[in-house]
Enzyme design. Structure first.
Site, PDB file in Angstrom:
ATOM      1  N   MET A  76       0.827  -1.206   0.000  1.00 34.61           N
ATOM      2  CA  MET A  76       0.000   0.000   0.000  1.00 34.61           C
ATOM      3  C   MET A  76       0.854   1.245   0.000  1.00 34.61           C
ATOM      4  SD  MET A  76      -3.334  -1.041   0.801  1.00 34.61           S
ATOM      5  CE  MET A  76      -4.086  -0.433   2.296  1.00 34.61           C
ATOM      6  N   ILE A 351      48.805 -35.281 -40.830  1.00 35.99           N
ATOM      7  CA  ILE A 351      48.333 -35.860 -42.090  1.00 35.99           C
ATOM      8  C   ILE A 351      49.338 -35.547 -43.201  1.00 35.99           C
ATOM      9  CG2 ILE A 351      46.444 -35.918 -43.773  1.00 35.99           C
ATOM     10  CD1 ILE A 351      44.547 -35.138 -41.549  1.00 35.99           C
ATOM     11  N   GLU A 393      46.219 -29.595 -39.649  1.00 39.23           N
ATOM     12  CA  GLU A 393      46.040 -31.041 -39.807  1.00 39.23           C
ATOM     13  C   GLU A 393      46.999 -31.794 -38.906  1.00 39.23           C
ATOM     14  OE1 GLU A 393      49.084 -29.795 -41.023  1.00 39.23           O
ATOM     15  OE2 GLU A 393      49.235 -31.567 -42.312  1.00 39.23           O
TER      16      GLU A 393
HETATM   17  P1  GH3 Z   1      53.117 -32.701 -45.022  1.00 37.55           P
HETATM   18  O1  GH3 Z   1      52.974 -34.083 -45.512  1.00 37.55           O
HETATM   19  O2  GH3 Z   1      54.496 -32.199 -45.038  1.00 37.55           O
HETATM   20  O3  GH3 Z   1      52.489 -32.550 -43.672  1.00 37.55           O
HETATM   21  O4  GH3 Z   1      52.298 -31.779 -46.033  1.00 37.55           O
HETATM   22  P2  GH3 Z   1      50.924 -31.078 -45.834  1.00 37.55           P
HETATM   23  O5  GH3 Z   1      50.388 -30.621 -47.118  1.00 37.55           O
HETATM   24  O6  GH3 Z   1      50.018 -31.947 -45.031  1.00 37.55           O
HETATM   25  O7  GH3 Z   1      51.328 -29.859 -44.887  1.00 37.55           O
HETATM   26  P3  GH3 Z   1      51.201 -28.306 -45.026  1.00 37.55           P
HETATM   27  O8  GH3 Z   1      51.580 -27.748 -43.695  1.00 37.55           O
HETATM   28  O9  GH3 Z   1      51.977 -27.816 -46.221  1.00 37.55           O
HETATM   29  O10 GH3 Z   1      49.698 -28.007 -45.330  1.00 37.55           O
HETATM   30  C1  GH3 Z   1      48.716 -28.153 -44.369  1.00 37.55           C
HETATM   31  C2  GH3 Z   1      47.418 -27.743 -44.986  1.00 37.55           C
HETATM   32  O11 GH3 Z   1      46.335 -27.953 -44.106  1.00 37.55           O
HETATM   33  C3  GH3 Z   1      47.393 -26.301 -45.355  1.00 37.55           C
HETATM   34  C4  GH3 Z   1      46.053 -25.800 -44.902  1.00 37.55           C
HETATM   35  O12 GH3 Z   1      45.332 -25.147 -45.892  1.00 37.55           O
HETATM   36  C5  GH3 Z   1      45.327 -27.044 -44.499  1.00 37.55           C
HETATM   37  N1  GH3 Z   1      44.435 -26.812 -43.397  1.00 37.55           N
HETATM   38  C6  GH3 Z   1      44.730 -26.343 -42.158  1.00 37.55           C
HETATM   39  N2  GH3 Z   1      43.611 -26.266 -41.408  1.00 37.55           N
HETATM   40  C7  GH3 Z   1      42.587 -26.677 -42.193  1.00 37.55           C
HETATM   41  C8  GH3 Z   1      41.173 -26.809 -41.986  1.00 37.55           C
HETATM   42  O13 GH3 Z   1      40.631 -26.525 -40.893  1.00 37.55           O
HETATM   43  N3  GH3 Z   1      40.413 -27.272 -42.997  1.00 37.55           N
HETATM   44  C9  GH3 Z   1      40.973 -27.611 -44.185  1.00 37.55           C
HETATM   45  N4  GH3 Z   1      40.172 -28.069 -45.142  1.00 37.55           N
HETATM   46  N5  GH3 Z   1      42.285 -27.470 -44.423  1.00 37.55           N
HETATM   47  C10 GH3 Z   1      43.084 -27.035 -43.449  1.00 37.55           C
HETATM   48 MG    MG Z   2      50.652 -32.425 -43.062  1.00 35.23          MG
HETATM   49 MG    MG Z   3       2.136   1.921   2.860  1.00 37.32          MG
END
Ligand code: GH3
Ligand code: MG
Ligand code: MG
Length: 477
Positions: A76, A351, A393
């Site tokens: 109130m 990789i 990678e």
């Molecule tokens: P190596 O056998 O000597 O490892 O050769 P590589 O080609 O695997 O290595 P490098 O370091 O030359 O290339 C790595 C590549 O990974 C380059 C980049 O564009 C790719 N990459 C990094 N992160 C990502 C991602 O999140 N998605 C994708 N699709 N590609 C990615």
């Molecule tokens: Mg690699």
């Molecule tokens: Mg009051």
């Protein structure tokens, strides 16, 4: 004497209580100065920090400009009455989480219900009973601390405002699941009848069973009778508050007027609210609605905190832990291994020729490979191992209690598993072969450091690449 409060500690999963001395900031609103002084004196004697306002507008201004934990609101008042002040506080996203206790001169049921419908969290009647006042204020202050801590955590991790984040959440309207724990038909019949219209109600007469069911199913609210014939209802409440699954579940007690002492203990234990027998239908409905609404609000906050925590340590693409997590986890795991004399191995997995995958099949195909790669790692490790995406990678696997031989066996198994089965990309239309190189190292002696350990696995990986890829190389200290 200082009022003893439970301070809130947060982990990603749960809110936990620990004991600490704490005070709360309370706003007393009443148009009559003596009433303000009276409440002020009682609260200050308990070391609460007290603010005062003599009109509704002044109360709204104070709430908007300072941190208020609880509002004690006279009904109130000339001009804007308490109900209207309450409605406005609850309608404003900035103040809606502040608990409001209505102070009514009359013990009128219709006033109570109007108050609860305006969004009040509780009410007390004049003349104010000291014990009830302090208990309710403490209980609400404690609940508000949980909410505040959650708001803080949720907000810290988000660019959005908290209200925006919760905007899509159900505000407590619609049907909810309510569990009633009572072993006397005469006592629960009326409650069931009242609540069934708006909610899905389940009755359990055995408190032990109720505990299990409450932990297993998702209820919005528990209604516990203090008059259980063969069981102590306080014991049930304390068990509910100690189980992780039910810790935050709102509990409403149905109590008898001569059980005030028991009720006060229940509220101290974390029981959220109560109604007195004979139960008023409207009051019960209003209190149930308030508790469900508040429970959902907090659950929404906890979800956002959880999400924020996960976002901070998880890699979005693969769902593995991220680099940030790895960096801190490595130090912990290394220290633990060293002090316990156990082994700790690290694999760095990279990789091979991944860049050409992107170049040839596109970035999305590259992402498919990374996701599938993470799945295969996950399948090949133990629970105690930690897999992280180190960057691009490159991945790391931390293996506690594993010597270099075991680490190499695991690495070799993984390498084969990757090389043996092609990766499906581009929505299932193509498949490609992928190989990996792995560098392995293990903790060595009392003088080893985690920096050295990482350096050795890195050098091993470099060797593996240099020697032609698609292989595991280890480096001993
Ligand atoms: P190596 O056998 O000597 O490892 O050769 P590589 O080609 O695997 O290595 P490098 O370091 O030359 O290339 C790595 C590549 O990974 C380059 C980049 O564009 C790719 N990459 C990094 N992160 C990502 C991602 O999140 N998605 C994708 N699709 N590609 C990615
Ligand atoms: Mg690699
Ligand atoms: Mg009051």
């Amino acid at each position: 004497m200082i009022i003893r409060f439970n301070r809130v500690l947060l982990t990603s999963e749960s809110v936990e209580w620990s004991n600490e001395y704490m005070t709360a900031r309370i706003l007393v609103v009443d148009d009559i100065a003596t009433n303000v002084k009276l409440l002020e004196a009682r609260l200050m004697a308990e070391y609460f920090q007290v603010f005062s306002a003599t009109s509704g507008q002044e109360a709204l201004d104070i709430c908007a400009s300072s941190q208020i934990d609880i509002v004690l609101l006279d009904v109130m008042m000339p001009g804007m009455d308490g109900f209207e002040v309450c409605r406005r506080l609850k309608a404003d996203p900035k103040t809606m989480h502040i608990p409001v206790v209505m102070v009514t001169a009359l013990n009128e049921m219709s006033d109570r219900v109007t108050g609860l419908e305006a969004g009040a969290d509780d009410f007390i009647t004049k003349p104010v009973n000291d014990l009830a006042l302090i208990t309710r204020v403490r209980s609400l202050a404690r609940l508000k601390m949980v909410t505040d801590e959650l708001r803080l955590r949720a907000e810290a991790g988000s660019e959005m405002g908290i209200e925006q984040m919760l905007h899509h959440k159900d505000g407590g309207e619609g049907r909810s699941k309510v569990l009633i724990v009572d072993d006397r038909v005469s006592s629960y019949e009326r409650v069931v009848k009242t609540l069934s219209r708006d909610h899905d109600v389940k009755v359990i007469t055995d408190p032990q069973e109720a505990l299990f069911v409450a932990a297993e199913e998702d209820f919005d609210l528990l209604v516990v009778s203090t008059g259980l014939e063969n069981f102590d209802s306080l014991r049930l409440c304390s068990q509910l508050r100690s189980l992780n699954r039910t810790r935050m579940l709102p509990i409403l007690m149905v109590s008898n007027p001569d059980e005030e002492a028991k009720l006060i203990r229940a509220l101290d234990m974390g029981v959220n609210d109560y109604v007195m027998r004979p139960v008023d239908k409207h009051e019960l409905l209003a209190r149930v609605r308030t508790q469900i609404k508040r429970g959902r609000y907090n659950a929404g906050l906890r979800d956002s905190v959880q999400q924020t925590v996960e976002m901070a340590i998880k890699d979005g693409l693969t769902g593995l832990n991220n680099r940030r997590f790895f960096d801190s986890h490595l130090v912990t795991a290394f220290d633990k291994a060293k002090s316990s004399g156990q082994n700790l191995s690290v694999l760095i997995i990279d990789i091979d020729h991944f860049k050409p995958v992107n170049d040839t099949h596109g970035h999305d195909a590259g992402d498919d490979v990374l996701r599938e790669f993470a799945n295969r790692i996950r399948k090949n490790i133990r629970n105690v191992d930690t897999a992280c995406r180190f960057g691009g990678e490159e991945f790391v696997l931390l293996m506690p209690d594993s010597d270099l031989d075991l680490a190499c066996i695991v690495a070799e198994r993984m390498r084969k598993e990757i090389a043996a089965h092609p990766f499906i990309i581009s929505g299932g239309t193509k498949q490609i072969n992928i190989t990996v190189s792995v560098g392995a190292a293990c903790i060595a002696g009392p003088d080893d450091t985690w920096e050295e350990l990482m350096k050795r696995s890195d050098e091993a990986l470099y060797r593996a690449k240099h020697n032609g890829r698609n292989q595991v190389v280890s480096k001993a200290a």
